[in-house]
Enzyme design. Sequence first.
Site, PDB file in Angstrom:
ATOM      1  CB  ILE A  25     -16.020 -67.093  18.592  1.00  0.00           C
ATOM      2  CG1 ILE A  25     -15.446 -68.392  19.192  1.00  0.00           C
ATOM      3  CG2 ILE A  25     -15.795 -67.049  17.085  1.00  0.00           C
ATOM      4  CD1 ILE A  25     -16.164 -69.654  18.753  1.00  0.00           C
ATOM      5  CG  ASP A  44     -23.248 -59.099  22.085  1.00  0.00           C
ATOM      6  OD1 ASP A  44     -22.430 -59.974  21.745  1.00  0.00           O
ATOM      7  OD2 ASP A  44     -24.001 -59.213  23.065  1.00  0.00           O
ATOM      8  CG  ASP A  71     -32.511 -60.898  21.070  1.00  0.00           C
ATOM      9  OD1 ASP A  71     -32.250 -61.775  20.219  1.00  0.00           O
ATOM     10  OD2 ASP A  71     -32.915 -61.173  22.209  1.00  0.00           O
ATOM     11  CB  VAL A  72     -29.414 -62.245  16.389  1.00  0.00           C
ATOM     12  CG1 VAL A  72     -28.092 -61.495  16.411  1.00  0.00           C
ATOM     13  CG2 VAL A  72     -29.408 -63.435  17.344  1.00  0.00           C
ATOM     14  CB  SER A 151     -21.327 -76.046  17.088  1.00  0.00           C
ATOM     15  OG  SER A 151     -20.933 -76.984  18.084  1.00  0.00           O
ATOM     16  CE1 TYR A 164     -24.990 -74.307  20.600  1.00  0.00           C
ATOM     17  CE2 TYR A 164     -23.966 -76.449  20.247  1.00  0.00           C
ATOM     18  CZ  TYR A 164     -23.877 -75.062  20.301  1.00  0.00           C
ATOM     19  OH  TYR A 164     -22.684 -74.443  20.057  1.00  0.00           O
ATOM     20  CE  LYS A 168     -24.269 -72.874  17.292  1.00  0.00           C
ATOM     21  NZ  LYS A 168     -23.865 -71.530  16.816  1.00  0.00           N
TER      22      LYS A 168
END
Length: 264
Positions: A25, A44, A71-72, A151, A164, A168
């Site tokens: 995405i 990225d 790295d975020v 998501s 997860y 999200k």
Amino acid sequence: MHEPAAHRDELGAGAVLVTGAASGIGLATATRCHEQGWAVGLLDRDEERLGAALATLGAAGAPPVAAEAADVTDAAGVQVAVDALAGRLGRLDAVVNAAGIGGYTGDVVATTPERWERTIAVDLTGVYLVSRAAVPHLRAAGGGRIVHVSSQFGLVGAAGSPAYVAAKSGVIGLTRAMAVDHAAEGILVTCVCPGPIDTPMLRASHADGSVAARAESERTAHRSLLGGPGRPEDVAGTVLFLLGPDAAHLTGAVLAVDGGWTAG
């Protein structure tokens, strides 16, 4: 009441930072933005894929493209990368937080603290860190747009994915909190919630042979009303709308781009 600052988007495309820009995405969004005249900053952690994305977009010609590997989850690294990209592009008018990881971890007992922490770090804390570094640049530009990628599992539950789902869901809450905090500055914050999208992350989840993965696959088989997974470009198109002048009265909005997955 405060009057919102002028929006760069009302004047046309500006400079956008996209995280997770090396694939899926994020890459589709960066590509669509560049095609529509945005200067694009790519962020990225995958340096090889990032280099390939930079070469592809750069070969398409103007507007400018720049890339930084980070790295975020690394606060210091994110700050350096965001500042560097804003400097190289000359300004920053928008941010798309598309970086994320998936993977089934099992129920809360089976989910190890290490996997919980890593998922929350990438999928939620990373959004906060990039936003924290970027907002001062948007203020300097007189306002702008931030689009977070959550998501469908930010809206509903999933088998074997407590970390997860929690992360999200947190992105949706963060979207609304930031919308409240930054509206008076002309910074509009929205969120998209993709359903199954044909990306490397989805293909990896389909290859996961764990009990949790099989249970979720059986539970959600044929759930999409439009049949099969969507394309990264489907989400990118929605993001581009949110960055543009037709979304000038949208903030705090959460849009499901899931082929009707959560409607049925």
